[in-house]
Structures are given as structure tokens and as C-alpha cells.
Design a protein around this motif. Sequence first.
Motif, mmCIF file in Angstrom:
data_model
loop_
_atom_site.group_PDB
_atom_site.id
_atom_site.type_symbol
_atom_site.label_atom_id
_atom_site.label_comp_id
_atom_site.label_asym_id
_atom_site.label_seq_id
_atom_site.Cartn_x
_atom_site.Cartn_y
_atom_site.Cartn_z
ATOM 1 N N UNK A 730 0.832 -1.210 0.000
ATOM 2 C CA UNK A 730 0.000 0.000 0.000
ATOM 3 C C UNK A 730 0.861 1.253 0.000
ATOM 4 N N UNK A 731 2.048 1.220 0.620
ATOM 5 C CA UNK A 731 2.961 2.368 0.600
ATOM 6 C C UNK A 731 3.598 2.522 -0.775
ATOM 7 N N UNK A 732 3.847 1.397 -1.465
ATOM 8 C CA UNK A 732 4.502 1.447 -2.780
ATOM 9 C C UNK A 732 3.575 2.051 -3.817
ATOM 10 N N UNK A 733 2.275 1.728 -3.727
ATOM 11 C CA UNK A 733 1.326 2.255 -4.707
ATOM 12 C C UNK A 733 1.235 3.779 -4.646
ATOM 13 N N UNK A 734 1.434 4.343 -3.448
ATOM 14 C CA UNK A 734 1.333 5.798 -3.284
ATOM 15 C C UNK A 734 2.688 6.506 -3.411
ATOM 16 N N UNK A 735 3.716 5.732 -3.756
ATOM 17 C CA UNK A 735 5.068 6.270 -3.689
ATOM 18 C C UNK A 735 5.286 7.439 -4.640
ATOM 19 N N UNK A 736 4.799 7.336 -5.872
ATOM 20 C CA UNK A 736 5.125 8.329 -6.904
ATOM 21 C C UNK A 736 4.294 9.598 -6.804
ATOM 22 N N UNK A 737 3.177 9.599 -6.040
ATOM 23 C CA UNK A 737 2.353 10.798 -5.993
ATOM 24 C C UNK A 737 2.030 11.246 -4.569
ATOM 25 N N UNK A 738 2.591 10.600 -3.557
ATOM 26 C CA UNK A 738 2.409 11.046 -2.177
ATOM 27 C C UNK A 738 3.763 11.134 -1.491
ATOM 28 N N UNK A 739 4.275 12.320 -1.272
ATOM 29 C CA UNK A 739 5.594 12.475 -0.625
ATOM 30 C C UNK A 739 5.662 11.817 0.746
ATOM 31 N N UNK A 740 4.507 11.715 1.436
ATOM 32 C CA UNK A 740 4.531 11.104 2.763
ATOM 33 C C UNK A 740 4.987 9.648 2.698
ATOM 34 N N UNK A 741 4.597 8.947 1.631
ATOM 35 C CA UNK A 741 5.001 7.551 1.505
ATOM 36 C C UNK A 741 6.509 7.453 1.397
ATOM 37 N N UNK A 742 7.125 8.352 0.621
ATOM 38 C CA UNK A 742 8.584 8.351 0.497
ATOM 39 C C UNK A 742 9.232 8.610 1.861
ATOM 40 N N UNK A 743 8.669 9.549 2.619
ATOM 41 C CA UNK A 743 9.237 9.862 3.928
ATOM 42 C C UNK A 743 9.117 8.671 4.873
ATOM 43 N N UNK A 744 7.963 7.974 4.820
ATOM 44 C CA UNK A 744 7.777 6.819 5.693
ATOM 45 C C UNK A 744 8.761 5.712 5.329
ATOM 46 N N UNK A 745 8.888 5.434 4.023
ATOM 47 C CA UNK A 745 9.809 4.373 3.590
ATOM 48 C C UNK A 745 11.236 4.728 3.970
ATOM 49 N N UNK A 746 11.611 5.988 3.790
ATOM 50 C CA UNK A 746 12.966 6.411 4.144
ATOM 51 C C UNK A 746 13.218 6.225 5.643
ATOM 52 N N UNK A 747 12.214 6.523 6.461
ATOM 53 C CA UNK A 747 12.360 6.356 7.909
ATOM 54 C C UNK A 747 12.500 4.886 8.282
ATOM 55 N N UNK A 748 11.716 4.045 7.610
ATOM 56 C CA UNK A 748 11.800 2.606 7.902
ATOM 57 C C UNK A 748 13.182 2.077 7.531
ATOM 58 N N UNK A 749 13.705 2.510 6.383
ATOM 59 C CA UNK A 749 15.032 2.057 5.947
ATOM 60 C C UNK A 749 16.092 2.501 6.949
#
Length: 809
Positions: A730-749
Amino acid sequence: MGDRDQNDQDRKRVTGGWRAAPLLGFYRPALVAAGVGLLFSLAGAAAVARWEDRVNRIEFESAAETEAIVMQNGMNEYISRLVALRTLFESANEEITRSEFETFSVRLFERHPGMLRIAWLPRVNRKERAEYEAAAVADGISSYRIKSLQGEGFGVAPQSDEYFPVFYSTQPKTSPVYGMDYATIPERRVALERARDNDRIAGIRTRLYQQREDGRLPDVLVAVPVYAKGTSRETIADRRRNLAGYVVGVFDLPLLMQGIRVTTGANPAISVNIYPPFTGQIISLEEELPDYSSAATAPQSMRDVARDLHWSGHLRIGDTDWQVRAMPTAGGPLEMTYDRAVAVITVGILLTLSLATYLMLASRNSRRLSLANRRVLELAQTDILTGLPNRAFFLARLDELNGELRDRGSTFSIQMLDLDRFKNVNDSLGHGAGDVLLRQVAQRLKSAVRATDVLARLGGDEFAIIQEGCEDQRICSTELAARIAKLVAEPFLLPGHRVEIGTSIGIAIAPDHGSDQEQLLKKADLALYRSKSAGRNCFTIYDEAMSAELEARNTLEGDLRDAIARCQLEVHYQPFMDANNGARRGFEALVRWRHPARGLIPPDQFIALAEETGLIVPLGEFVLRRACADAATWPSGLMVAVNLSPIQFKEADLFDVICAALRDSGLAPHRLEIEITESVLLERGAENHAFMERLKHLGIELALDDFGTGYSSLSYLTAFPFDKIKIDKSFIRNLTHQPRSSAIISSIVTLARGLDMSVTAEGVETSEEYERLKALGINFAQGYLFGRPQPVGQIDLDEPVQSSQRDAA
């Protein structure tokens, strides 16, 4: 009008008697009249005496039975509180401390004066003896030692394979009772073994080895077996192996019974005597004394009891039956008297009037008897906790309405209610809080229904309502259901807590949905199940599609059982890639069902069904074994990932199943990755942590699956030994058009790197998503971009692979 007609008939009988008496004198000599009058007086007196004896006996026995029921309910309340203490030990994830035991015990038996003391007797083996003695001393029990009974006193217990010492107790810490080993006291040891082997509460008559202030010796000891959390107790061998200890309570029987009678407003006309259980020994009629008597002076022997009017029964304490004998209180209204018969003999010439007076008094006694019987019936049809009608009353009323439905065609509806999230309250706050919540729910439900409606508690957190007398039953039912859902959704204030729950409601209407009890209950249950499936805290009216769905579900369940038995299931594999160099790192095993008639069925159509029915256990074992067997034939650098259901984690032999799959296939443990969802970690935390450590010790990799969709507690990452985090798609689907998803993934990494874990992104479908994820620092990627799940025969094993997941990370 009925009472008035009866009174008129009584007056006619009295008048007739008066007229009959002078007529006898007219037609017979005085001596004959006197003789006949005397005979009538004697016959009337004898009849009156027999009637008085029968009515008084019935009334007395009814009152005595009611008192016995009240005493048994009171005793059951004490026993249930000891069972609640056992539940505390069996449900706790960590060891119960002394202060927790003392606090819980004191609160549990507040305003229950009959409890002398409560103790926790852990099962201590020879190796643990010194550890327990040291722990007790550290807790403030100075000079604590495990002691045995030696003569009239106690000495240090000799070495033994097993002890059951008093470790926690409500006694002061200076009490010599601490350390007393029950296994050295023959009668107590027999009771403990009986409780353990039968998984029952054992009760015995005992004496205290510390003198009481009042000098009394006899008391009642109740032992409740406690088993290790999550272990089996099906057989005697299981119970002996998994026994953790005992919760023991010592009752002051006289004080306990006095408290019950005072609290329940006991009938003062009944004197109750309680005798010890029958032991098989011959007891002299002149020697047996009661352990408890509600009267100031009790019968001093069995001969005294047998001589007068009495009632005999039993009081169940644990697994023993104490003898209960009740007698009318001296001078009370139930004592056997023949005053009316004496009056008949004395006033022979007023025989008819005396009989009429007696019939009036007898009617009064009959009414009292009727009221007593009605009270017994109410106790049998009332839920003790909430005061609502119980299941028996509900079903009886439902049968009556079904009969009226056939005779007069009247309509009604039933609503089945189940509280949402009630189990969470019970588990987190305890059963006492759950009982308080149920009483508050009952009050709110009573405020929502009409006086003509039937509101009942069926058991647990289940309630039911019968609604009748509406012009449009469907509209009335939906309005009532909506009103109830709104009321129950409002917060409840419990002592020290504010909780919010909801209710799911299923509605069935007669005669539209059935004309008998079984049909209506079944269809209301189906509607209730639909409400729960729809998200809870809502209501649903039954429709025929639900039966069709149930039939289809049952058919699918049967087909799934056959599919597992006939190996109609397949395992497909989807690759996951190394994001650093694009090399394939391994495959995730995904189950597919090839139905002989419906073709290939995706997992979202049968996995939930398998978990509900328990079929997920054999299904999961099949996938695990097949995946290990297939992966053993792949190049040594490729791994295989297998999902485990939360249901599988509750199986005691899961570790053995995993070891057998590795052993039979020959797959190296480091090539197997077990994927676990967060829901597994919500329950049995200590047991699951130990299980995962055992898997890690074998070399198996552990991945936290679908991270971000559940509670996503950071404590899971630090408390459990995971090697990998799998970010939900669900985070990957929103990756290209929701900056929050990128921030969440970056935090998890970033978090994963700090904890020495790798990160896999699921559901990657486009190159743009893949490039973005690589820039954010993920280690592995999986999705349709790299390949769809395929049977093992169709996957290409010639692509290069990485030699080590840890290197890729």
C-alpha cells in the motif's frame, strides 16, 4: 370477579353448615346428636391435622430448598473468585509477583468475610528449592524454608523430588505458615492430587496448623489446580506434566455461611445446620456435631434431627458434598403446630365455622407456597450477574410466541446481540471489570426496550431481544437496533478506566424468516455473523442470500478439506530481487488451489476460510514442506520465503513441523525465511519470542511481513529477533504521488539499518517505483515488475544470484 365468586361459594358453604347443625337436633335424640357432633369434631380435627401437616411440610421444604440454593450460589461465588485467581496465573505473560498476588487477592475477596486466607503453592522441584527459598527471603519472608509436618510441629523438609510449599499468602509475612509443604500432609496431598488429576476444584475438611484466636479447629480448604499457560490438560498425563501449582483458599465455614445469609436476607423461619461430608465411617447418632448452625442452639446429634421435622440436602464445596439439614426455627411460622385441630375439638359445635376459618388460613399458606415456588422458578430463569432473564426464559418465551404465531398469526422479531471488543476488556482489565461492564450494558439495553419486550442475557457477552406488538415489525426492529448500537457505542466508565465497545446485531422476523425456534435463531445468528463481517457495531436483517452464502461457504469448506486430503493445492513462487545489483535473491512461496470444477482459486477466496475453520494448520504444513522440498533443488544461493499464519503459531508442535520439513527436504536452514505478521505478536508475547529465538538458533531468517498495516509498534523490532522488514505494498502504490510515503519508507530504511535489518519492498510494478525505492535505500524488491507467481516448473533458475543476504544488506 373470580375471587368474588369464590367468596360467595365459601359463604354458602358456611351458611349451609349452620343450617345443617340444628336439623340434626330436630331429628335425633340429644345423646345421638352429641355423639354425632363428637364424631364430626374428631373427624374434622383429624382431617385438619393431616392437612396442616402436609401444607406445613410442603411450605417448609420449599423454603428450605430455596435457602439451600442461596447458600450454594454464595459458595459458588467464593469458589469462582478462587478460579479468577487461577486465571490470573494461567493468563499472565510474566510471573505474578508477591505484591500483585496480595493486591489481587485482597480486592477479590473484599466484603467476603468467610475467607480466612489465600495462598499460592508453586510446584517446586529439587533443583528449584534453593532458588525459591532465596526468592522468598528477598521478598521479606525472613528465615523462609520449605517445611514439613513433623508430629505436631514443623521442621525443615527433607530432600524430595517435588514440593508444594506456601510461597505467597495473605497471612502476615511473620506467619509460620510460609514454606509449609502440603505434600507432607497426607489429607492435603490427597486433595491436591485429586484436583490435579481431575482438573477440578478439590475441597476437604481440615484443621489449621496455626491456632486461631477463637480456638475453633475445623475449617474448609479448597485447592484449585493451575497449569502452565498454553499447555494441554486433556489427559491425566498432560495434567500431571503441565501442573504449575495450586491456588488454595481456607474458609471459615460458619462465618462464610453467616455472611451469605445476612447478605441475601435469609428466611429467619429456617434453621440451617451443615455437617461434614460423609466419610464412610460409622458415626454414632449421639456424637455428630454440626460445623455450622444458623440457630443459637443446634441439634446436638443425628437423633435430635431425625426426631423433628427436617429437610436434608447437600452443599457442594469443590468436589465434596457437605450435608445440609434444615429445621423450622423454634417458635417460627414454619414450626409444626396443631392449634387449629385443638380448636376444632374444643369448639365442636362450631365445626363448620372452624373449617371455614382454616380454609381461609390454608389459602394463605397456599399463596405463600406459590410465592416460594415462583421465587425458585425466578432464580432458575434469571441471570445472576445482570438480573436479566436467562437463556432458559428466553427460549421458553420464544416457544410461546411461536405457538401464538400459529394460532393467531401475530408477528414478532428476535435480535441477537454480541459485544464488540469485550474480550479486550476482559483480557486487559480482568474479569471483574468485564462483569461491571456487562451490568452497565444490561442497564443501557433495558433503557432502550419497552416493558413488553423480552431482554435476556444468553451467556458471556451475548444478549437477545424479543420484540412484538408492532404494526411494521421491520421498521420497529431497525429503529430499536439503531438505538441500541448508539447507546452501546457511548463510552463506559469503569473503576479507574474509560472503555469503548460496540455491538453487532442480527435480526430475524417471524413469520417471514421462520415459524419455529430453530429457524429463527439460526437466521438471526447468520445476520449477526454478517454484521461482524461488515465491520462490527452495526445491525443486519436476515435475507435469503445469507443462507445461500452459508451453504456456499460450507460447500467451499468441504471442497477445501478434500483438496488438502487429495493434494489439489499448488505452491507458486514469486521472485524477490537484490536492489543493489538486480540479481534474483530468492522466491516467496504462495499457495494456489486448483479446483476440479472452478479452476484456479486465488488465496484471498479461501485463506480466511481456512483460518476460521482451523484448516490453515494442515494447509500451512503442506506449503512449508512443498516449499522446502522445491527449494532444495535450486542453486544454493536462492532462498525460499514461507508465510506462517497466526493460527499456526498457536500449535504446540509447529517447531517440530518446521524441523521435519528441513530434515526431510535436506534444505539448509539459512536458506529458509519465515514471514510473520504483526498480529502474531499481539498475544503470547513471551512464548512467541522464545519460539522465534529457537528458529534463529537453527539459522532460519525471520521477516516482519506487511509492516505498516497493523500496529507497527517499534517495540516489536527491538523485542523480537527479526532479520528483515517487508514494507506493505500500500505504501509502494502511493510512492510516486504522495511524498509522505517516500518519507515513511525512508524512515523505515533508516530504522532498519540502525537495527542491522534489511528491507524488502512488496508490490513493485513499475520501473519508476523501483528506481525511487533504490534511491531510498531498500535492499530487496518484489512485485509484478520482476515476475508473477508461477509454478515451480515454469520459473527460470538460470539467472545469477547473490551469495549472501547479509552481504546485500
